[in-house]
Design a protein around this motif. Structure first.
Motif, mmCIF file in Angstrom:
data_model
loop_
_atom_site.group_PDB
_atom_site.id
_atom_site.type_symbol
_atom_site.label_atom_id
_atom_site.label_comp_id
_atom_site.label_asym_id
_atom_site.label_seq_id
_atom_site.Cartn_x
_atom_site.Cartn_y
_atom_site.Cartn_z
ATOM 1 N N VAL A 189 30.763 133.142 -12.697
ATOM 2 C CA VAL A 189 30.899 133.746 -11.367
ATOM 3 C C VAL A 189 30.214 132.862 -10.329
ATOM 4 O O VAL A 189 30.746 132.626 -9.244
ATOM 5 N N SER A 190 29.052 132.344 -10.666
ATOM 6 C CA SER A 190 28.312 131.452 -9.771
ATOM 7 C C SER A 190 29.131 130.203 -9.437
ATOM 8 O O SER A 190 29.213 129.784 -8.278
ATOM 9 N N ALA A 191 29.726 129.596 -10.444
ATOM 10 C CA ALA A 191 30.545 128.400 -10.228
ATOM 11 C C ALA A 191 31.733 128.710 -9.329
ATOM 12 O O ALA A 191 32.075 127.916 -8.436
ATOM 13 N N LEU A 192 32.365 129.863 -9.546
ATOM 14 C CA LEU A 192 33.501 130.268 -8.709
ATOM 15 C C LEU A 192 33.056 130.424 -7.250
ATOM 16 O O LEU A 192 33.719 129.924 -6.334
ATOM 17 N N MET A 193 31.930 131.073 -7.035
ATOM 18 C CA MET A 193 31.462 131.315 -5.670
ATOM 19 C C MET A 193 31.042 130.017 -4.985
ATOM 20 O O MET A 193 31.350 129.795 -3.807
ATOM 21 N N ASP A 194 30.359 129.140 -5.699
ATOM 22 C CA ASP A 194 29.927 127.861 -5.136
ATOM 23 C C ASP A 194 31.130 127.013 -4.742
ATOM 24 O O ASP A 194 31.187 126.444 -3.651
ATOM 25 N N THR A 195 32.110 126.956 -5.618
ATOM 26 C CA THR A 195 33.316 126.170 -5.343
ATOM 27 C C THR A 195 34.093 126.762 -4.170
ATOM 28 O O THR A 195 34.612 126.029 -3.314
ATOM 29 N N CYS A 196 34.163 128.074 -4.102
ATOM 30 C CA CYS A 196 34.858 128.752 -3.009
ATOM 31 C C CYS A 196 34.166 128.440 -1.675
ATOM 32 O O CYS A 196 34.834 128.162 -0.676
ATOM 33 N N CYS A 197 32.849 128.473 -1.661
ATOM 34 C CA CYS A 197 32.108 128.142 -0.436
ATOM 35 C C CYS A 197 32.387 126.702 -0.005
ATOM 36 O O CYS A 197 32.615 126.432 1.178
ATOM 37 N N GLY A 198 32.386 125.790 -0.953
ATOM 38 C CA GLY A 198 32.679 124.392 -0.639
ATOM 39 C C GLY A 198 34.075 124.220 -0.066
ATOM 40 O O GLY A 198 34.294 123.463 0.886
ATOM 41 N N ALA A 199 35.043 124.936 -0.625
ATOM 42 C CA ALA A 199 36.415 124.872 -0.111
ATOM 43 C C ALA A 199 36.487 125.417 1.314
ATOM 44 O O ALA A 199 37.202 124.869 2.168
ATOM 45 N N GLY A 251 35.409 115.258 6.170
ATOM 46 C CA GLY A 251 34.948 114.770 4.872
ATOM 47 C C GLY A 251 34.490 115.829 3.903
ATOM 48 O O GLY A 251 34.721 117.018 4.069
ATOM 49 N N ALA A 252 33.811 115.343 2.876
ATOM 50 C CA ALA A 252 33.390 116.175 1.747
ATOM 51 C C ALA A 252 32.149 116.993 2.075
ATOM 52 O O ALA A 252 31.550 116.856 3.151
ATOM 53 N N THR A 253 31.755 117.820 1.123
ATOM 54 C CA THR A 253 30.577 118.665 1.273
ATOM 55 C C THR A 253 29.813 118.713 -0.041
ATOM 56 O O THR A 253 30.349 118.353 -1.092
ATOM 57 N N ALA A 254 28.578 119.148 0.039
ATOM 58 C CA ALA A 254 27.748 119.375 -1.150
ATOM 59 C C ALA A 254 26.860 120.578 -0.884
ATOM 60 O O ALA A 254 26.499 120.855 0.268
ATOM 61 N N THR A 255 26.503 121.274 -1.926
ATOM 62 C CA THR A 255 25.657 122.452 -1.790
ATOM 63 C C THR A 255 24.220 122.023 -1.532
ATOM 64 O O THR A 255 23.657 121.237 -2.288
ATOM 65 N N THR A 265 24.994 133.726 0.052
ATOM 66 C CA THR A 265 24.820 133.021 1.324
ATOM 67 C C THR A 265 24.367 131.611 0.967
ATOM 68 O O THR A 265 23.616 131.420 0.003
ATOM 69 N N GLY A 266 24.853 130.654 1.721
ATOM 70 C CA GLY A 266 24.506 129.287 1.381
ATOM 71 C C GLY A 266 24.571 128.335 2.554
ATOM 72 O O GLY A 266 25.105 128.652 3.616
ATOM 73 N N ALA A 267 23.996 127.172 2.318
ATOM 74 C CA ALA A 267 24.031 126.066 3.270
ATOM 75 C C ALA A 267 24.652 124.875 2.556
ATOM 76 O O ALA A 267 24.303 124.586 1.406
ATOM 77 N N PHE A 268 25.565 124.204 3.245
ATOM 78 C CA PHE A 268 26.303 123.085 2.662
ATOM 79 C C PHE A 268 26.289 121.908 3.636
ATOM 80 O O PHE A 268 26.315 122.105 4.844
ATOM 81 N N THR A 269 26.270 120.694 3.087
ATOM 82 C CA THR A 269 26.365 119.525 3.965
ATOM 83 C C THR A 269 27.719 119.550 4.658
ATOM 84 O O THR A 269 28.722 119.972 4.069
ATOM 85 N N ALA A 270 27.730 119.111 5.899
ATOM 86 C CA ALA A 270 28.976 119.081 6.660
ATOM 87 C C ALA A 270 28.822 118.095 7.805
ATOM 88 O O ALA A 270 27.942 118.259 8.643
#
Length: 141
Positions: free
Chosen positions: A58-68, A78-82, A132-137
């Motif tokens: 579930v964690s992997a699904l949520m992290d990937t969804c946030c990145g998308a 460009g790309a992103t990272a958690t 809730t998260g913060a991602f590079t952008a």
């Protein structure tokens, strides 16, 4: 969802080995919003007595969804990272049911995207987890 957004999102998923292994599928992508789904699979069960999918899947699904969601934002180049991701688990996903994650970028600075997400199964009134998260952008000039 434009064909170009869908194509980019699908390439994003296919480039991540664990996303591909977990069978994640993009079902919605738009400006700063993404929805990914993952079928129930006995290989991902975390508790053999109950048949509940592991929190890691579930964690992997949520992290990937946030990145998308970040990558689909019209102001991100460009790309992103958690950077940081907090997940609160409310309950186990119902065994046998597909798990859905939906994420939205709610604030964007020059270098950081802030995202909220929720995952659920057929019982959409009671989330499996929230995040809730913060991602590079990198913000477009």
């Amino acid at each position: 969802m434009s064909k170009e957004q869908l194509k980019q999102a699908q390439q994003f998923i296919e480039a991540i080995p664990h996303a591909k292994a977990l069978g994640m599928e993009i079902t919605e992508i738009s400006d700063g919003i993404a929805q990914l789904e993952m079928d129930y699979d006995a290989r991902f069960v975390g508790d053999s007595e109950t048949g509940v999918i592991s929190g890691g899947a579930v964690s992997a699904l949520m992290d990937t969804c946030c990145g998308a969601a970040v990558m689909s934002h019209p102001d991100v180049a460009g790309a992103t990272a958690t950077i940081d991701l907090r997940i609160d688990y409310m309950r186990g996903a119902t065994p046998g049911e597909r798990v859905i994650a939906r994420a939205e970028v709610y604030h964007l600075t020059r270098t950081v995207a802030f995202v909220r997400a929720k995952s659920y199964d057929n019982d959409r009134a009671n989330p499996v987890a929230t995040a809730t998260g913060a991602f590079t952008a990198e913000k477009k000039a």
